[in-house]
Enzyme design. Sequence first.
Site, short mmCIF file in Angstrom:
data_model
loop_
_atom_site.label_atom_id
_atom_site.label_comp_id
_atom_site.label_asym_id
_atom_site.label_seq_id
_atom_site.Cartn_x
_atom_site.Cartn_y
_atom_site.Cartn_z
N THR A 171 0.81 -1.12 -0.13
CA THR A 171 -0.17 0.02 -0.03
C THR A 171 0.94 1.34 -0.04
OG1 THR A 171 -1.71 -1.29 1.31
CG2 THR A 171 -1.74 1.17 1.26
N THR A 172 1.87 1.23 0.90
CA THR A 172 2.95 2.56 0.81
C THR A 172 3.64 2.82 -0.45
OG1 THR A 172 2.90 1.98 3.08
CG2 THR A 172 4.46 3.49 2.27
N TYR A 214 -13.18 -4.33 -2.17
CA TYR A 214 -14.37 -3.86 -3.21
C TYR A 214 -15.20 -5.01 -3.34
CZ TYR A 214 -17.20 -1.71 -6.67
OH TYR A 214 -18.26 -0.94 -7.35
N TYR A 241 -2.73 -10.46 4.06
CA TYR A 241 -2.57 -8.73 4.63
C TYR A 241 -4.06 -8.59 5.11
CZ TYR A 241 -1.86 -3.60 4.25
OH TYR A 241 -1.90 -2.45 4.62
N ARG A 263 -9.30 -0.43 4.81
CA ARG A 263 -8.99 -0.09 3.62
C ARG A 263 -9.81 -1.07 2.43
NH1 ARG A 263 -4.88 3.29 1.94
NH2 ARG A 263 -3.30 3.86 3.55
N LYS A 286 0.00 -10.03 8.11
CA LYS A 286 0.44 -8.67 8.16
C LYS A 286 -0.99 -8.41 8.72
CE LYS A 286 1.22 -4.01 6.56
NZ LYS A 286 1.45 -3.27 5.24
N ILE A 326 5.47 -4.82 9.52
CA ILE A 326 5.75 -4.01 8.33
C ILE A 326 5.42 -2.63 8.35
CG2 ILE A 326 5.06 -4.19 5.79
CD1 ILE A 326 4.43 -7.12 6.09
#
Length: 294
Positions: A47-48, A110, A136, A141, A164, A206
């Site tokens: 994501t980052t 989604y 993850y 999100r 994660k 992470i």
Amino acid sequence: MSDPFICGVLPALVTPFRDGAVDEKAFVELVERQIAGGVHGLVPVGTTGETSTLSHDEHRRVVELCVQTARGRLPVVAGAGSNSTAEAIELARHAKTVGADAALVVTPYYNRPSQEGLYAHYRAINDAVQLPILVYNVPARTSVDISNATLERLSKLPNIIGIKDATGDLPRASLQRLECGSDWVMLSGNDDGGLGYMAHGGHGCISVTCNVAPELTSRFYSDCMAGRWVEALAGQDRLIRLHKALFADASPAPTKFALSRLGLCTDEVRLPLTPCSEAARAEVLAGMAAAGIG
């Protein structure tokens, strides 16, 4: 169990841009800085790393650059998530082909699958690619939350090795450790809760903050893993304002601003993200000062 091969702090690497393109030179230099700072692994295109706005070619290239730069010195856990199971398999296969040590696969966003759909998604990846996979879980999100019961089922598959966990739910972490067994790798996805997560039996994090402060975050997690809790608390206190500041605006804009202040890359992000606000910049500078950075 002994420490797993993926443990400690692994930076969720930013993808630096210059004039709209991936800045490969800056990326390599950022990876080398992390290695010199004592981190325990590397995570590109999460994501980052703004993976949602990278093209597939850019995504693959960044993974390749990370593996090539690491040269086996540290494990590389490549982002390979998608809300399409077929696409996630393709990304995981690419990660394996170029030499990544594991893949990080976010829960499908989604389309909001059921728990059975989540299990089937990860089982399909497990069956298709002989590569260690970290689940993850970041409900804020993705709008989907994988349950401990589903993780327990997944933990019995040979290639699904851990998680994660970005839920911030510390009691659930303890229950998960008991339910998934001693070989289940548990990494936090929340810098600000790292101390508590490690106390609940986690193996590392992470980390976003690690982009900015690799030496400090590496020392913090080394202290946690060695049971030096007094030292770890001091490290948490030193970093907590920076942890918070790096989410004062949409991530990774504050992190890229901090890195730009250190002369390491530009603060460019891709739409729909924008450079962080003046208020967020002030918070980042205050957090950096509190940590003694810059």
